[in-house]
Design a protein around this motif. Structure first.
Motif, PDB file in Angstrom:
ATOM      1  N   SER A   1     -47.783 -51.211 -33.455  1.00 28.20           N
ATOM      2  CA  SER A   1     -47.302 -50.352 -34.541  1.00 28.20           C
ATOM      3  C   SER A   1     -45.815 -50.039 -34.408  1.00 28.20           C
ATOM      4  O   SER A   1     -45.103 -49.931 -35.414  1.00 28.20           O
ATOM      5  CB  SER A   1     -48.113 -49.058 -34.591  1.00 28.20           C
ATOM      6  N   ASP A   2     -45.321 -49.887 -33.180  1.00 25.74           N
ATOM      7  CA  ASP A   2     -43.896 -49.584 -32.992  1.00 25.74           C
ATOM      8  C   ASP A   2     -43.022 -50.756 -33.427  1.00 25.74           C
ATOM      9  O   ASP A   2     -41.958 -50.566 -34.033  1.00 25.74           O
ATOM     10  CB  ASP A   2     -43.609 -49.244 -31.520  1.00 25.74           C
ATOM     11  N   GLU A   3     -43.465 -51.980 -33.124  1.00 29.37           N
ATOM     12  CA  GLU A   3     -42.701 -53.169 -33.531  1.00 29.37           C
ATOM     13  C   GLU A   3     -42.698 -53.322 -35.048  1.00 29.37           C
ATOM     14  O   GLU A   3     -41.669 -53.655 -35.650  1.00 29.37           O
ATOM     15  CB  GLU A   3     -43.297 -54.419 -32.869  1.00 29.37           C
ATOM     16  N   ILE A   4     -43.845 -53.065 -35.663  1.00 31.20           N
ATOM     17  CA  ILE A   4     -43.928 -53.134 -37.127  1.00 31.20           C
ATOM     18  C   ILE A   4     -42.988 -52.112 -37.753  1.00 31.20           C
ATOM     19  O   ILE A   4     -42.213 -52.417 -38.665  1.00 31.20           O
ATOM     20  CB  ILE A   4     -45.380 -52.897 -37.592  1.00 31.20           C
ATOM     21  N   LYS A   5     -43.036 -50.879 -37.242  1.00 33.89           N
ATOM     22  CA  LYS A   5     -42.209 -49.801 -37.791  1.00 33.89           C
ATOM     23  C   LYS A   5     -40.728 -50.132 -37.661  1.00 33.89           C
ATOM     24  O   LYS A   5     -39.938 -49.936 -38.596  1.00 33.89           O
ATOM     25  CB  LYS A   5     -42.536 -48.490 -37.073  1.00 33.89           C
ATOM     26  N   ALA A   6     -40.323 -50.652 -36.477  1.00 33.82           N
ATOM     27  CA  ALA A   6     -38.916 -50.986 -36.246  1.00 33.82           C
ATOM     28  C   ALA A   6     -38.454 -52.092 -37.187  1.00 33.82           C
ATOM     29  O   ALA A   6     -37.337 -52.053 -37.721  1.00 33.82           O
ATOM     30  CB  ALA A   6     -38.710 -51.399 -34.787  1.00 33.82           C
ATOM     31  N   THR A   7     -39.312 -53.088 -37.406  1.00 33.50           N
ATOM     32  CA  THR A   7     -38.958 -54.200 -38.284  1.00 33.50           C
ATOM     33  C   THR A   7     -38.834 -53.731 -39.726  1.00 33.50           C
ATOM     34  O   THR A   7     -37.891 -54.096 -40.441  1.00 33.50           O
ATOM     35  CB  THR A   7     -40.019 -55.318 -38.188  1.00 33.50           C
ATOM     36  N   VAL A   8     -39.781 -52.911 -40.173  1.00 33.24           N
ATOM     37  CA  VAL A   8     -39.731 -52.386 -41.536  1.00 33.24           C
ATOM     38  C   VAL A   8     -38.470 -51.552 -41.739  1.00 33.24           C
ATOM     39  O   VAL A   8     -37.758 -51.689 -42.743  1.00 33.24           O
ATOM     40  CB  VAL A   8     -40.998 -51.549 -41.827  1.00 33.24           C
ATOM     41  N   LYS A   9     -38.178 -50.693 -40.764  1.00 38.78           N
ATOM     42  CA  LYS A   9     -37.002 -49.822 -40.875  1.00 38.78           C
ATOM     43  C   LYS A   9     -35.720 -50.649 -40.954  1.00 38.78           C
ATOM     44  O   LYS A   9     -34.834 -50.374 -41.768  1.00 38.78           O
ATOM     45  CB  LYS A   9     -36.938 -48.879 -39.665  1.00 38.78           C
ATOM     46  N   GLU A  10     -35.639 -51.697 -40.131  1.00 40.88           N
ATOM     47  CA  GLU A  10     -34.444 -52.548 -40.137  1.00 40.88           C
ATOM     48  C   GLU A  10     -34.280 -53.254 -41.475  1.00 40.88           C
ATOM     49  O   GLU A  10     -33.190 -53.264 -42.067  1.00 40.88           O
ATOM     50  CB  GLU A  10     -34.533 -53.585 -39.010  1.00 40.88           C
ATOM     51  N   LYS A  11     -35.351 -53.849 -41.981  1.00 40.83           N
ATOM     52  CA  LYS A  11     -35.266 -54.626 -43.226  1.00 40.83           C
ATOM     53  C   LYS A  11     -34.926 -53.745 -44.421  1.00 40.83           C
ATOM     54  O   LYS A  11     -34.099 -54.104 -45.266  1.00 40.83           O
ATOM     55  CB  LYS A  11     -36.585 -55.375 -43.478  1.00 40.83           C
ATOM     56  N   TYR A  12     -35.551 -52.574 -44.507  1.00 39.44           N
ATOM     57  CA  TYR A  12     -35.287 -51.709 -45.652  1.00 39.44           C
ATOM     58  C   TYR A  12     -33.938 -51.011 -45.524  1.00 39.44           C
ATOM     59  O   TYR A  12     -33.301 -50.680 -46.530  1.00 39.44           O
ATOM     60  CB  TYR A  12     -36.450 -50.729 -45.851  1.00 39.44           C
ATOM     61  N   GLY A  13     -33.491 -50.798 -44.286  1.00 36.99           N
ATOM     62  CA  GLY A  13     -32.135 -50.293 -44.095  1.00 36.99           C
ATOM     63  C   GLY A  13     -31.104 -51.290 -44.590  1.00 36.99           C
ATOM     64  O   GLY A  13     -30.126 -50.925 -45.260  1.00 36.99           O
ATOM     65  N   GLN A  14     -31.329 -52.571 -44.287  1.00 38.92           N
ATOM     66  CA  GLN A  14     -30.424 -53.623 -44.756  1.00 38.92           C
ATOM     67  C   GLN A  14     -30.445 -53.703 -46.280  1.00 38.92           C
ATOM     68  O   GLN A  14     -29.402 -53.899 -46.922  1.00 38.92           O
ATOM     69  CB  GLN A  14     -30.846 -54.969 -44.156  1.00 38.92           C
ATOM     70  N   ALA A  15     -31.623 -53.535 -46.872  1.00 43.47           N
ATOM     71  CA  ALA A  15     -31.723 -53.575 -48.332  1.00 43.47           C
ATOM     72  C   ALA A  15     -30.910 -52.448 -48.959  1.00 43.47           C
ATOM     73  O   ALA A  15     -30.235 -52.637 -49.969  1.00 43.47           O
ATOM     74  CB  ALA A  15     -33.194 -53.469 -48.757  1.00 43.47           C
ATOM     75  N   ALA A  16     -30.965 -51.258 -48.349  1.00 41.22           N
ATOM     76  CA  ALA A  16     -30.204 -50.115 -48.870  1.00 41.22           C
ATOM     77  C   ALA A  16     -28.710 -50.379 -48.801  1.00 41.22           C
ATOM     78  O   ALA A  16     -27.959 -50.041 -49.725  1.00 41.22           O
ATOM     79  CB  ALA A  16     -30.559 -48.852 -48.081  1.00 41.22           C
ATOM     80  N   LEU A  17     -28.255 -50.981 -47.713  1.00 45.03           N
ATOM     81  CA  LEU A  17     -26.831 -51.280 -47.569  1.00 45.03           C
ATOM     82  C   LEU A  17     -26.381 -52.293 -48.612  1.00 45.03           C
ATOM     83  O   LEU A  17     -25.275 -52.199 -49.150  1.00 45.03           O
ATOM     84  CB  LEU A  17     -26.539 -51.791 -46.161  1.00 45.03           C
TER      85      LEU A  17
END
Length: 249
Positions: free
Chosen positions: A3-19
């Motif tokens: 779950s931690d790896e999934i959360k980190a990956t989701v956070k990274e991808k959606y952070g990049q989308a916001a930028l």
């Protein structure tokens, strides 16, 4: 993937989308043909709905449905959007509940929160508050929300039981759960389940239709229904509107 790896990956991808949106591009969660990426996220909102919204809110829409069009929202109600992203559904909800109501947006990604707050500023909407947090741990009191909406986010969580438990907790008696999500009919191929790219695109983590109903019932929800709204190219995968009620008593 834990779950931690999934959360980190989701956070990274959606952070990049916001930028990317902040730079004037359309958001994308990565991957092809999966939820949150065109064409799945295209043509979900009527132009009349989005005409008065900041461009950043529209560009950042990475959902699989339009919960604000399907949820019954009334003047004076309190609405919570789980995984609010750039804020499009929060801003639309705020208009519908009016100045006596309130719309909360909850997101764990700093970049998305910054984008959403800027969109709120540009829209000049005061009955909105964006909160930082995880949908598995909603930072609101018990029985404080009339309606919970979400747009293609619950399937990204590795602990959906906890998400639904928290949703039930913060809803007032008689409150409504009204979310757009990716749902699977039948068995999804194991290769798709294992694909991290697909998870970030909302597909791999999607609940099977009957399993979703069972989890909602286990948390105490009633009047549960799942209505298909869009069928995807991947067999058995659909965008759906999921409704349920918290009992009055």
């Amino acid at each position: 993937m834990n779950s931690d790896e999934i959360k980190a990956t989701v956070k990274e991808k959606y952070g990049q989308a916001a930028l990317r949106v902040a730079e004037g591009e359309r958001g994308s969660c990565g991957g092809s043909g999966s939820c949150g990426c065109d064409p799945v996220s295209s043509n979900l909102y009527d132009p009349a709905q989005t005409a008065t919204l900041p461009e950043g809110a529209v560009l950042a829409s990475l959902g699989c449905g339009n919960p604000t069009a399907l949820a019954e929202l009334h003047e004076g109600e309190v609405v919570l959007d789980l995984g609010s992203g750039g804020g499009i559904d929060v801003l639309l909800s705020a208009k519908r509940v009016g100045p006596t109501g309130k719309a909360y947006g909850l997101d764990m990604t700093d970049e998305m929160l910054a984008l959403a707050r800027e969109n709120q500023r540009q829209a000049g909407v005061s009955n909105v508050e964006f909160l930082k947090g995880e949908i598995e741990h909603i930072p609101l009191p018990d029985a404080s929300v009339d309606v919970i909406i979400s747009n293609c986010v619950i399937n990204l969580s590795a602990d959906k039981r906890r998400v639904l438990e928290e949703a039930h907790r913060v809803l007032k008696p008689g409150g409504r759960f009204a979310v757009s999500d990716v749902v699977v009919r039948g068995e999804l191929p194991s290769a798709v389940r294992r694909s991290m790219e697909a998870w970030v695109g909302c597909v791999a983590g999607a609940l099977e239709e009957e399993e979703f109903k069972v989890l909602l019932a286990e948390q105490g929800f009633e009047q549960i229904s799942i209505e298909p709204t869009r069928i995807y190219e991947i067999d058995h995968v659909m965008g759906a509107f999921v409704r349920a009620h918290k009992p009055l008593a």
